[in-house]
Design a protein around this motif. Structure first.
Motif, PDB file in Angstrom:
ATOM      1  N   ILE A 182      11.071 -38.641  24.640  1.00 21.16           N
ATOM      2  CA  ILE A 182      10.463 -38.706  23.307  1.00 21.16           C
ATOM      3  C   ILE A 182       9.704 -40.020  23.151  1.00 21.16           C
ATOM      4  CG2 ILE A 182      12.187 -37.184  22.236  1.00 21.16           C
ATOM      5  CD1 ILE A 182      13.445 -39.653  20.945  1.00 21.16           C
ATOM      6  N   GLU A 213       8.627 -40.696  17.643  1.00 21.38           N
ATOM      7  CA  GLU A 213       9.637 -39.644  17.468  1.00 21.38           C
ATOM      8  C   GLU A 213      11.034 -40.248  17.350  1.00 21.38           C
ATOM      9  OE1 GLU A 213       7.716 -35.867  19.850  1.00 21.38           O
ATOM     10  OE2 GLU A 213       8.570 -37.522  21.032  1.00 21.38           O
ATOM     11  N   SER A 232      13.339 -39.769  14.151  1.00 24.96           N
ATOM     12  CA  SER A 232      14.691 -39.224  14.318  1.00 24.96           C
ATOM     13  C   SER A 232      15.735 -40.143  13.694  1.00 24.96           C
ATOM     14  CB  SER A 232      15.000 -39.007  15.798  1.00 24.96           C
ATOM     15  OG  SER A 232      14.142 -38.031  16.340  1.00 24.96           O
TER      16      SER A 232
END
Length: 90
Positions: free
Chosen positions: A42, A46, A50
């Motif tokens: 990722i 991201e 998250s």
């Protein structure tokens, strides 16, 4: 009075069961995002997104915990009031 106590106990039990079920969802979300954060696949963006979702989920979970505690305290006040009325009627 016994009928009222039974209804209150049923309400309390149902509430606790519902809250327990609802608390499992945030745990599953946090677990999934934690696994994603551990991934090497990722981007940094991201990863930050998250982490933000985990934080928001924990905030929601905290609020649910507070509401459960508030409900339990109110339930105890109601139950004590019913017991007082029951014993004072005697």
């Amino acid at each position: 009075m016994a009928e009222q106590l039974s209804k209150i106990e049923t309400l309390r039990s149902d509430f606790i069961a519902n809250v327990s079920h609802e608390m499992k969802t945030p745990i599953a979300v946090i677990k999934n995002y934690a696994e994603l954060l551990q991934s090497d696949h990722i981007t940094e963006e991201e990863r930050k997104e998250s982490a933000d979702i985990v934080k928001r989920t924990l905030d929601i979970w905290n609020e649910m915990s507070y509401l459960q505690l508030e409900f339990m305290e109110k339930h105890e006040e109601i139950a004590e009031g019913i017991f007082e009325v029951t014993y004072s009627d005697g």
